[in-house]
Write a protein that holds these residues in place. Structure first.
Motif, PDB file in Angstrom:
ATOM      1  N   UNK A 133       7.457  44.374  12.236  1.00 17.37           N
ATOM      2  CA  UNK A 133       7.144  42.946  12.187  1.00 17.37           C
ATOM      3  C   UNK A 133       6.267  42.539  13.362  1.00 17.37           C
ATOM      4  N   UNK A 134       6.635  42.977  14.566  1.00 20.67           N
ATOM      5  CA  UNK A 134       5.907  42.572  15.772  1.00 20.67           C
ATOM      6  C   UNK A 134       4.448  43.008  15.704  1.00 20.67           C
ATOM      7  N   UNK A 135       4.217  44.273  15.384  1.00 26.76           N
ATOM      8  CA  UNK A 135       2.843  44.793  15.342  1.00 26.76           C
ATOM      9  C   UNK A 135       2.025  44.095  14.256  1.00 26.76           C
ATOM     10  N   UNK A 136       2.641  43.884  13.096  1.00 21.97           N
ATOM     11  CA  UNK A 136       1.904  43.249  11.997  1.00 21.97           C
ATOM     12  C   UNK A 136       1.505  41.825  12.357  1.00 21.97           C
ATOM     13  N   UNK A 137       2.455  41.049  12.904  1.00 17.72           N
ATOM     14  CA  UNK A 137       2.160  39.663  13.263  1.00 17.72           C
ATOM     15  C   UNK A 137       1.096  39.594  14.353  1.00 17.72           C
ATOM     16  N   UNK A 182      -4.661  34.849   7.614  1.00 17.82           N
ATOM     17  CA  UNK A 182      -3.821  35.534   8.595  1.00 17.82           C
ATOM     18  C   UNK A 182      -2.637  34.653   8.977  1.00 17.82           C
ATOM     19  N   UNK A 183      -2.888  33.334   9.164  1.00 16.27           N
ATOM     20  CA  UNK A 183      -1.799  32.431   9.509  1.00 16.27           C
ATOM     21  C   UNK A 183      -0.761  32.326   8.408  1.00 16.27           C
ATOM     22  N   UNK A 184      -1.210  32.268   7.164  1.00 16.48           N
ATOM     23  CA  UNK A 184      -0.276  32.200   6.038  1.00 16.48           C
ATOM     24  C   UNK A 184       0.561  33.472   5.964  1.00 16.48           C
ATOM     25  N   UNK A 185      -0.078  34.616   6.180  1.00 17.86           N
ATOM     26  CA  UNK A 185       0.669  35.879   6.157  1.00 17.86           C
ATOM     27  C   UNK A 185       1.699  35.934   7.273  1.00 17.86           C
ATOM     28  N   UNK A 186       1.299  35.450   8.459  1.00 17.09           N
ATOM     29  CA  UNK A 186       2.241  35.449   9.583  1.00 17.09           C
ATOM     30  C   UNK A 186       3.417  34.526   9.275  1.00 17.09           C
ATOM     31  N   UNK A 187       3.115  33.352   8.701  1.00 21.67           N
ATOM     32  CA  UNK A 187       4.192  32.431   8.325  1.00 21.67           C
ATOM     33  C   UNK A 187       5.138  33.090   7.326  1.00 21.67           C
ATOM     34  N   UNK A 188       4.582  33.823   6.383  1.00 19.28           N
ATOM     35  CA  UNK A 188       5.423  34.525   5.406  1.00 19.28           C
ATOM     36  C   UNK A 188       6.317  35.550   6.097  1.00 19.28           C
ATOM     37  N   UNK A 189       5.729  36.313   7.019  1.00 21.36           N
ATOM     38  CA  UNK A 189       6.524  37.305   7.748  1.00 21.36           C
ATOM     39  C   UNK A 189       7.644  36.645   8.537  1.00 21.36           C
ATOM     40  N   UNK A 190       7.326  35.517   9.177  1.00 16.77           N
ATOM     41  CA  UNK A 190       8.337  34.825   9.968  1.00 16.77           C
ATOM     42  C   UNK A 190       9.474  34.322   9.092  1.00 16.77           C
ATOM     43  N   UNK A 201       0.940  34.903  22.648  1.00 16.11           N
ATOM     44  CA  UNK A 201       0.254  35.345  23.867  1.00 16.11           C
ATOM     45  C   UNK A 201      -0.323  36.747  23.692  1.00 16.11           C
ATOM     46  N   UNK A 202       0.495  37.664  23.175  1.00 17.07           N
ATOM     47  CA  UNK A 202       0.012  39.040  23.002  1.00 17.07           C
ATOM     48  C   UNK A 202      -1.119  39.095  21.982  1.00 17.07           C
ATOM     49  N   UNK A 203      -0.931  38.415  20.825  1.00 13.44           N
ATOM     50  CA  UNK A 203      -1.967  38.416  19.801  1.00 13.44           C
ATOM     51  C   UNK A 203      -3.255  37.766  20.272  1.00 13.44           C
TER      52      UNK A 203
END
Length: 881
Positions: free
Chosen positions: A96-100, A359-367, A404-406
């Motif tokens: 999850x971390x790497x993908x986001x 990318x934001x929508x995908x991240x929201x889905x992952x979250x 921050x990391x992203x």
């Protein structure tokens, strides 16, 4: 002071947390032992004595916490504690971390890199004083809405206008300069004496041109660009007053321009010379070869200036017959400098923004998927006393770390991408965009990246917080909550996936239309065969070739020597190569026809006898020129089909005559041939009527050579240059290449190709992310419906029906995304219509291909979870429940 000291001690305590905790624990243990001893002396048992002692202290852990809060800063300590916990949680879920992080970095990289170009081109002000008050001034006619000026018209406009503080002129100039290796060509610009004062540019060394220093009788003066000063004169201050010999003429160096100065319409220019109107074209009102730049008076708008200049143009039209049908055009200077690339940059920025959205929508889905897995954990923490503020703080901390990391990775990748894109720009194209020099991080880019990072952090924190707030504590603890929460997520995830797929469709359609435009542009009919056609530019020294006969003789000698080179089939000379620009025009008047002063404007090219045959242009009527047709013979001309169609509809133009507007005897020429249309202008421009005069009857110091060869074009260039230098070492031969590359790298082709490649890259990433998002939703749906699928199969459902169940769900989502995306793409395509060539925004072929590609990709992505669902063992599925 005591309060400040206490805060300092508290902050210092943050860095000694472990040591402080050990001291507190030791002190508490000592107090606890004292109470235990007192209780033992009072007759209590050991166990009772310890319990009573702990109760008297108020609990060991609670007391420790009170001591921590008194000796530390609770907010900061909680934040540090949350950060440590968040880091542990993220390390426990590396997928999850790497993908986001990678998705955020990808979106930020594309957006920041493209925004850097937008900032440098469209946002950053031009390097002049009050650039918004600067305008470009043109003459206009029906064929050319924004055309160059004639010098006599400029003088009248300068004298009669009431809207400009100043009106100056500039014009491109090519010079040859002496170097240790011989003569070499260089770019220059002729400017009127107040040009730099109008721009508000002050020399970094020396002085500006004096008033009147651009007149014919004045001494020739030149100002150096900063790069020319460094490269050619070593950056030495004693350059002032030295003589620079340009194309045989001596100029006095009077100043050096600042390092940051640029003027895109004439770049890359090394020498800026005072104008000196002395050529035949400069002094003739009907010859247009310069451009105007002006500074508006205070309170004057562009529209007011245009009205004033149009009035002057009408007045001149009445006074001078050659000005009939000639108007004026006034545009903001910024529009002239960056107007052509604005549509492309805005399209690219929109594409990058859409990619960031996906990318934001995908991240929201992952979250949200991850928050579903943590619902029970959050519910337990709430039940044990954790307030909503503590839970929000935890989510916010995790979001900040991810953002921050992203963001850091995205910003680093954006810097690398900017450098890569700059290196991919052709040198000639980059020279025409000097505002891109020094492209890199600045305050605008940092602010833009910071805004993206802030939005990402809010998304990371708010999405799971709202989800848990809606779910509630009891729902999270209940055993039966899984199905309802799964259904909630399926509904929300489905909506997000539709947004992703629709956005991907918009990008895919945009990329498809741009790619098809590029293909059609490169396939456009040019009227010549570009394969195996080498090209070379030649500049003769004016001081040595003072007579037309000398130029004709050396031109013949060059062509004769080149024709004897092995592998050369034919060669020819032209004043301008095809697929460059519509310009170098002539105004003609036909003999024997009524004339009311109209402008019959045509492209004029001076070509040798073998030039048209070398291009393999098709001769439709009449004949080509012969080499014997020089100044001693009657003047002849070949016209293109566009001219014949416009001025001789249904007639044979062979034998017809035309001349200048006055039909002076020396200007009369007879048409001896008609050739198929050769595209003299850019690939996306209309073909103008054109006339081809014999080079032997219309000579020039600068000309182009085209060579038809049976070998690789570029391998022939060194031989061609060597032959020319053998004939005369003073002749400058430069800019060798091939006609194929010239067409492929022409400005219009370059703009279309760049747009197609970059939007195509965004579209490919959008397709991958959209399909990934669909896969995630369907896979999660399958995991939540394992019991349902198990029951269906236990009741006799076949595997085929399970496939249909899952693929039907994916199909509906895909169809909705494609439908919405196709509607949106038609609107988006209309906005970028300026970048399209030969296609419409509703191009059925492109829309169909995009729908098919996305549909097939989506079904393939859905097949994996469908197969997993069909392979469910009913017994195991029911046992798991």
């Amino acid at each position: 002071m005591n309060g400040l000291r206490a805060w300092i001690l508290r902050l210092a305590g943050l860095w000694k947390g472990e040591e402080r905790d050990r001291d507190v624990a030791a002190e508490l243990e000592a107090h606890l032992q004292l109470h235990i001893d007192d209780n033992l002396r009072a007759g209590m048992s050991a166990e009772e004595a310890r319990r009573e002692a702990i109760l008297k202290l108020g609990g060991i852990e609670a007391t420790k916490q009170v001591c921590r809060e008194r000796n530390g800063v609770p907010v900061i300590e909680n934040l540090l504690r949350d950060a440590r916990f968040a880091a542990r949680q993220l390390r426990k879920n590396p997928g999850f971390t790497c993908t986001a992080v990678l998705m955020l970095a990808l979106g930020m990289c594309a957006s920041v890199a493209i925004f850097a170009f937008v900032d440098a081109s469209l946002i950053k002000p031009l390097p002049y004083r009050s650039p918004a008050r600067l305008v470009a001034v043109y003459e206009s006619n029906p064929m050319c809405p924004e055309c160059n000026l004639s010098y006599p018209d400029y003088l009248d406009w300068k004298k009669l206008n009431t809207v400009f503080r100043s009106l100056e002129i500039y014009g491109n100039a090519g010079y040859s300069v002496s170097t240790p290796s011989g003569l070499e060509p260089t770019h220059g610009t002729r400017v009127s004496d107040g040009f730099f004062r109008t721009l508000g540019v002050t020399p970094v060394l020396g002085r500006d041109f004096y008033s009147g220093e651009d007149l014919k009788q004045a001494q020739r003066a030149v100002m150096l660009s900063y790069s020319a000063w460094q490269k050619r004169y070593g950056g030495k201050p004693d350059v002032l007053g030295r003589t620079a010999v340009l194309s045989g003429d001596a100029y006095i160096v009077v100043g050096v321009l600042p390092a940051g100065f640029h003027f895109a319409p004439t770049e890359p220019s090394e020498f800026w010379t005072a104008f000196h109107a002395e050529s035949e074209c400069d002094l003739r009102r009907s010859c247009h070869g310069i451009y105007g730049v002006a500074r508006l008076k205070d309170g004057v708008t562009v529209g007011t200036a245009l009205a004033d200049m149009s009035g002057i143009a009408k007045q001149l039209e009445k006074e001078y017959p050659e000005n009939k049908g000639q108007g004026a055009a006034v545009l903001p200077l910024s529009e002239v400098i960056i107007g052509r690339i604005r549509p492309m940059l805005l399209v690219l920025l929109s594409g990058a923004g859409l990619l960031l959205l996906i990318a934001g929508v995908n991240i929201a889905s992952l979250l949200l998927v991850r928050s579903e897995g943590r619902r029970r954990e959050m519910a337990v923490r709430s039940a044990l006393g954790a307030g909503r503020g503590r839970l929000i703080s935890q989510f916010a901390t995790e979001g900040l770390i991810l953002a921050a990391v992203g963001s850091v990775l995205g910003l680093v990748a954006a810097i690398w991408t900017m450098k890569l894109l700059i290196h991919l720009i052709a040198a000639d194209a980059l020279a025409r965009m000097p505002y891109l020099q020094g492209l890199g991080l600045n305050t605008h880019l940092v602010a833009f990246a910071g805004a993206i990072a802030l939005l990402a952090a809010l998304l990371f924190a708010v999405a799971p917080t709202l989800h848990h707030a809606a779910a509630g504590t009891i729902g999270g603890l209940g055993e039966g909550s899984r199905g309802s929460s799964g259904n909630t997520w399926r509904r929300l995830g489905s909506k997000l996936v539709v947004v992703e797929l629709a956005t991907a469709v918009v990008l895919l359609v945009g990329a498809g239309l741009l790619s098809k435009s590029l293909y059609l542009l490169l396939q456009v009919r040019n009227g010549l065969q570009p394969d195996h056609l080498a090209t070379l530019s030649v500049a003769l020294p004016k001081a040595r070739y003072t007579k037309d006969e000398q130029i004709v003789a050396v031109g013949r000698q060059i062509l004769t020597r080149i024709a004897n080179v092995p592998g050369v089939k034919s060669a020819g000379i032209s004043s301008q190569l095809p697929v460059t620009y519509n310009g170098n025009t002539d105004w003609i008047r036909f003999v024997g026809r009524p004339f009311n002063g109209e402008h019959n404007e045509v492209n004029e090219r001076d070509v040798s006898a073998g030039y048209l045959a070398t291009l393999e242009a098709k001769l439709l009527r009449g004949r080509y020129f012969t080499d014997a047709e020089d100044l001693s013979k009657p003047k002849v001309v070949i016209v293109n089909q566009a001219l014949a169609r416009k001025y001789f509809p249904g007639q044979d133009p062979i034998g017809k005559q035309f001349g200048d507007l006055a039909l002076s005897p020396k200007s009369i020429k007879q048409i001896v041939g008609v050739v198929d249309d050769i595209r003299e202008g850019s690939l996306d421009a209309e073909i103008w009527p054109a006339v081809y005069y014999p080079f032997n009857q219309a000579t020039d110091y600068y000309f182009q050579i085209a060579v038809r060869t049976s070998q690789a074009e570029l391998s022939l260039i060194p031989t061609l240059k060597a032959i020319i230098h053998e004939i005369d070492p003073g002749i400058v031969a430069f800019a060798g290449g091939s006609m194929t590359e010239q067409i492929r790298n022409s400005q219009s082709a370059y703009m279309h190709r760049t747009s197609a490649w970059l939007v195509g890259g965004f579209a490919a990433l959008a397709l991958a992310l959209g399909v990934f998002g669909l896969y995630g939703v369907i896979a999660y749906s399958v995991s939540q419906r394992t019991r349902e699928i198990g029951v269906r199969m236990a009741l006799g459902a076949e595997r085929r029906s399970v496939y249909e169940l899952i693929l039907r769900e994916a199909g509906w989502l895909t169809a909705a995304g494609i439908a919405i995306g196709l509607l949106g793409s038609i609107g988006a395509a209309r906005l970028m219509s300026g970048l399209l060539f030969g296609v419409t925004s509703w191009d059925v072929e492109t829309l169909g291909v995009v729908a098919g590609v996305l549909g097939v990709s989506a079904i393939l992505a859905s097949f994996i979870p469908a197969r997993r669902a069909a392979g469910v063992n009913p017994v195991e599925a029911l046992r798991m429940e």
